[in-house]
Each structure stands twice: as structure tokens, then as C-alpha cells.
Design a protein around this motif. Structure first.
Motif, mmCIF file in Angstrom:
data_model
loop_
_atom_site.group_PDB
_atom_site.id
_atom_site.type_symbol
_atom_site.label_atom_id
_atom_site.label_comp_id
_atom_site.label_asym_id
_atom_site.label_seq_id
_atom_site.Cartn_x
_atom_site.Cartn_y
_atom_site.Cartn_z
ATOM 1 N N UNK A 164 2.373 -6.309 -2.658
ATOM 2 C CA UNK A 164 2.887 -4.892 -2.699
ATOM 3 C C UNK A 164 1.600 -3.750 -2.776
ATOM 4 N N UNK A 165 0.991 -4.221 -3.875
ATOM 5 C CA UNK A 165 -0.301 -3.382 -4.112
ATOM 6 C C UNK A 165 -1.312 -3.648 -3.142
ATOM 7 N N UNK A 166 -1.511 -4.789 -2.595
ATOM 8 C CA UNK A 166 -2.661 -4.760 -1.517
ATOM 9 C C UNK A 166 -2.096 -4.046 -0.216
ATOM 10 N N UNK A 167 -0.838 -4.155 -0.147
ATOM 11 C CA UNK A 167 -0.389 -3.504 1.164
ATOM 12 C C UNK A 167 -0.646 -1.964 0.989
ATOM 13 N N UNK A 168 -0.113 -1.510 0.072
ATOM 14 C CA UNK A 168 -0.273 -0.047 -0.370
ATOM 15 C C UNK A 168 -1.777 0.268 -0.312
ATOM 16 N N UNK A 169 -2.510 -0.406 -1.204
ATOM 17 C CA UNK A 169 -3.935 0.117 -1.319
ATOM 18 C C UNK A 169 -4.788 -0.039 0.208
ATOM 19 N N UNK A 170 -4.614 -1.149 0.982
ATOM 20 C CA UNK A 170 -5.048 -1.076 2.256
ATOM 21 C C UNK A 170 -4.604 -0.091 3.335
ATOM 22 N N UNK B 113 -3.784 2.929 2.239
ATOM 23 C CA UNK B 113 -4.365 4.318 1.889
ATOM 24 C C UNK B 113 -5.753 4.490 1.773
ATOM 25 N N UNK B 114 -6.424 3.178 1.618
ATOM 26 C CA UNK B 114 -7.695 3.351 1.432
ATOM 27 C C UNK B 114 -8.889 3.074 2.604
ATOM 28 N N UNK B 115 -9.868 3.670 2.682
ATOM 29 C CA UNK B 115 -10.614 3.245 3.857
ATOM 30 C C UNK B 115 -11.466 2.158 3.540
ATOM 31 N N UNK B 116 -11.467 1.524 2.292
ATOM 32 C CA UNK B 116 -12.171 0.401 1.867
ATOM 33 C C UNK B 116 -11.107 -0.802 1.747
ATOM 34 N N UNK B 117 -10.837 -1.402 2.737
ATOM 35 C CA UNK B 117 -10.033 -2.568 2.624
ATOM 36 C C UNK B 117 -10.081 -3.685 1.595
ATOM 37 N N UNK C 170 -5.295 2.744 -11.108
ATOM 38 C CA UNK C 170 -7.017 3.332 -11.475
ATOM 39 C C UNK C 170 -7.808 2.752 -9.965
ATOM 40 N N UNK C 171 -7.626 1.667 -9.592
ATOM 41 C CA UNK C 171 -8.497 1.235 -8.340
ATOM 42 C C UNK C 171 -7.883 1.949 -7.164
ATOM 43 N N UNK C 172 -6.498 2.353 -6.920
ATOM 44 C CA UNK C 172 -5.938 3.164 -5.837
ATOM 45 C C UNK C 172 -6.606 4.622 -6.052
ATOM 46 N N UNK C 173 -6.714 5.179 -7.401
ATOM 47 C CA UNK C 173 -7.211 6.480 -7.319
ATOM 48 C C UNK C 173 -8.818 6.572 -7.118
ATOM 49 N N UNK C 174 -9.473 5.428 -7.505
ATOM 50 C CA UNK C 174 -10.722 5.580 -7.449
ATOM 51 C C UNK C 174 -11.332 5.227 -5.778
ATOM 52 N N UNK D 235 -9.311 6.052 -2.940
ATOM 53 C CA UNK D 235 -8.442 6.828 -1.948
ATOM 54 C C UNK D 235 -8.386 8.023 -2.240
ATOM 55 N N UNK D 236 -8.409 9.019 -1.584
ATOM 56 C CA UNK D 236 -8.042 10.313 -1.771
ATOM 57 C C UNK D 236 -6.586 10.548 -1.198
ATOM 58 N N UNK D 237 -5.977 9.505 -0.473
ATOM 59 C CA UNK D 237 -4.617 9.572 0.221
ATOM 60 C C UNK D 237 -3.746 10.408 -0.653
#
Ligand code: UDP
Ligand code: MG
Length: 336
Positions: free
Chosen positions: A145-151, A153-157, A225-229, A231-233
Motif C-alpha cells: 500500500x505504501x509503495x502504491x501511495x508513494x508512487x 503521489x511522488x514524481x520520483x517513483x 517521512x519518505x512521503x513528505x520528503x 512529495x508536495x502532493x
């Protein structure tokens, strides 16, 4: 005579972070040395003691007496695995650098396979866990789930299941060394730098000794932490939710205005007023908190403190770069 292989490392560096690994280190060093000798590789092994509270440092020093190719870095306290790896990369001199865990969960026998791929021209060879069944269903589901959300939201998959176990070419290491951000989400950093990468599968073995330092709570904090670092989504989402509420409230305002003009005033609805006030205050607080999170990060970065402090440096790197331990982080950054 064959032309000289441009990707034959005259020097390979291994970076191994250690935190309370007194139970693993005596198995780790002989096993790693065994692989290096069998392959005829000349390598420096950089052991980073991340403020261990046990005998890890003493054991490191003892092993240094046995093997000349060990470089020991003793951090002044526990800075976390991410920073310990960064300290190791700062010291590493190799043409290729391998990062691996010190608990033998990353089998050193994979190093030759990593090197083969590197010689084929890949700049990053990363280990992917073949089987995660040891992790338990909940952890696997949450991680997916984390990888799905991260990818999304973030432009760095980032690549699922790829961790710190990897080989990197010198130029990748140089690139990562220039990234001195405090919020060190390594998975994001590895992927941000780009370069030609290829996965290699490996089997995770259960820990040699001791226990994992990453509790579910710490993993969750790391994920957040990773998500906030990277992504500004979340900020954009906050803006969108705010905008949606503005549209709804304006339309409602217009509707009630028209209704009052046509039908006159009727009994006011307290419930709807209270509910909408509460909902809006909640959303405002949520958005303020979100902005606060990013602001806190800006504050942390702006202070510009060194990422880590070295208490002692033992070995080849200490002889070659006697000042490294005394250089501030900023100066090290200027060097690379
Ligand atoms: N580690 C570290 N600093 C820490 C926590 C861990 O240097 O604050 C090291 C640890 O000694 C090991 C590696 O990072 O070599 C992976 O840690 P662990 O096995 O606890 O994590 P897991 O395998 O559960 O992800
Ligand atoms: Mg481990």
C-alpha cells in the motif's frame, strides 16, 4: 592480450552500518572476507558504528587487528541507518561501492553477481528480495500500500522491495554524496539520482543474531517521512479540498440567499451550522498541521547542522584523509 576491462574495480568498497551488532560481527567479517578472497577482489570494508551501546565497536577494533582492509568509522551517537550509510559513502574510495546490512540478511555471496552486472555497464545493481513471506501478511500488505501511495503521489517513483543492498558505481556515489538533506529517505534518494539500474534477486535470510531495530512504529514513521520528503502532493491535496469546500459553500450561500429573497426567513437550522463549522475548523487545522510538517522540515534543513559527527576514524581512509574527521559536513560537501 585482452584489452583492459574498464570496469574491473581496482578497488571495491563495502559499506556496512552496524548498530548493536556484537552478535553478528564475528560471523560477518570472516564471511565477507571469504567471498572477497574466493573472487580475488581487492576491497576496503567500511564498518560504520552507529552509536552502538554494546561491544560492537570493541569487536570492530579487534577485527581491524586481523584484517588490514577494514576502515572503521565511529559515529558520536546513534544517527540512524540512513545517516550511518551516508557516513560510510563519504569515506568510500572504491570504483564501485556495495552497501549491505551487518546482520547477514544481505548475503555477501551476491557481490560477484552484482559486479558482473556492473561490468556489463549498469551503474546501480540493486538487490530485490525474492520472497517476502518471512515478513507476515500484514506487513506485506501495508508495504504494498505504501509503495502504491508513494508512487502515485511522488514524481520520483521507487521500486518496491528494493532496499539498501546494492552496488553503485563511483559516479552514483558522488551524486548521492552531494545530497546532504537531513530527511534521508534512501529509497527516494537512490531513485532520484537516476542512472542505469538493474535488479538482481536475492533471498533474505533471517537475522544472524540480535533483533531488528525497525519496529512497526518506526517503519510507519519512516514511510511518512519518505512521503513528505519526496512529495508536495499532500499540500496540493489540501488546496484542492479547500477549493472544493469554497465552491460548495459559495453555492450554498447563493442558494440560501435566493431562497430567503423568494420565500422569506424560516427557522434557522442550528445543526447544519454547527456541523459545517466543526467540519471546516477541522479541515483548517489539518491543513495548518500539514503546512507545519513541511515548515518543520525546512527549519531542520535550514539549520544546516552536520549530518553526523565522527568520534574516531581508524584505517586506510584515516591515513589518506587525516582531516576528514575534523571537517564539517559543509566542507566535505565542498570537496565532492
Ligand atoms: N542499523 C544502523 N543504525 C540504526 C539501526 C540499524 O546502523 O539505527 C543497521 C543495523 O546494524 C543493520 C542494518 O542497519 O546492519 C539493518 O538494520 P535491521 O536489521 O535492524 O533492519 P531490518 O533488517 O529489520 O530492516
Ligand atoms: Mg536486518
Amino acid at each position: 592480450m585482452l584489452p583492459r576491462d574498464p570496469r574491473n574495480p581496482s578497488l571495491l568498497s563495502l559499506v556496512i552500518p552496524l548498530y548493536n551488532e556484537e552478535g553478528s560481527i564475528d560471523a560477518l567479517i570472516p564471511r565477507v572476507q571469504g567471498v572477497l578472497e574466493a573472487e580475488g577482489l581487492s576491497a576496503e570494508i567500511i564498518l560504520v558504528n552507529d552509536g552502538s551501546a554494546d561491544q560492537t565497536w570493541n569487536k570492530m577494533v579487534a577485527w581491524r587487528g586481523v584484517h588490514e582492509n577494514l576502515t572503521l568509522v565511529d559515529l558520536s551517537r546513534n544517527f540512524g541507518k540512513e545517516v550511518a550509510i551516508t557516513a560510510g559513502l563519504d569515506v568510500a574510495d572504491g570504483d564501485a561501492v556495495v552497501i549491505m546490512d551487518g546482520d547477514l540478511q544481505h548475503p555477501p555471496e551476491m557481490i560477484p553477481a552484482f559486479l558482473r552486472r556492473w561490468r556489463e555497464g549498469y551503474d546501480i545493481v540493486y538487490g530485490v528480495r525474492r520472497d517476502r513471506s518471512g515478513d507476515g501478511a500484514t506487513r506485506r500488505t501495508l508495504s504494498r500500500a505504501f509503495y502504491r501511495v508513494f508512487n502515485s503521489l511522488s514524481s520520483t517513483p521507487i521500486t518496491p522491495d528494493a532496499g539498501d543492498f546494492r552496488l553503485m558505481d563511483r559516479k552514483v556515489v558522488e551524486a548521492i554524496r552531494r545530497m546532504r538533506e537531513r530527511a534521508r529517505f534512501m529509497k527516494g534518494i537512490y531513485s532520484w539520482v537516476g542512472f542505469k539500474s538493474i535488479p538482481v534477486e536475492f533471498d533474505v535470510i533471517t537475522r544472524a543474531a540480535g533483533k531488528s531495530s525497525f519496529s512497526p512504529a518506526r517503519l510507519f514513521a519512516l514511510a511518512f517521512d519518505g512521503l513528505l520528503s519526496f512529495s508536495t502532493a499532500p499540500l496540493k491535496m489540501a488546496v484542492m479540498i479547500g477549493a472544493a469546500f469554497a465552491v460548495v459553500s459559495i453555492s450554498m450561500g447563493l442558494y440560501y440567499m435566493a431562497r430567503t429573497l423568494i420565500l422569506g426567513v424560516d427557522v434557522p437550522g442550528f445543526a447544519s451550522i454547527i456541523v459545517s463549522t466543526l467540519a471546516l475548523s477541522g479541515l483548517i487545522l489539518l491543513q495548518l498541521g500539514l503546512m507545519g510538517l513541511y515548515l518543520g522540515r525546512i527549519y531542520d534543513e535550514v539549520k544546516g547542522r552536520p549530518l553526523y559527527l565522527v568520534r574516531e576514524l581508524v584505517g586506510r581512509a584515516a591515513a589518506d584523509t587525516p582531516t576528514l574527521a575534523r571537517l564539517s559536513d559543509r566542507q566535505v560537501k565542498d570537496l565532492v
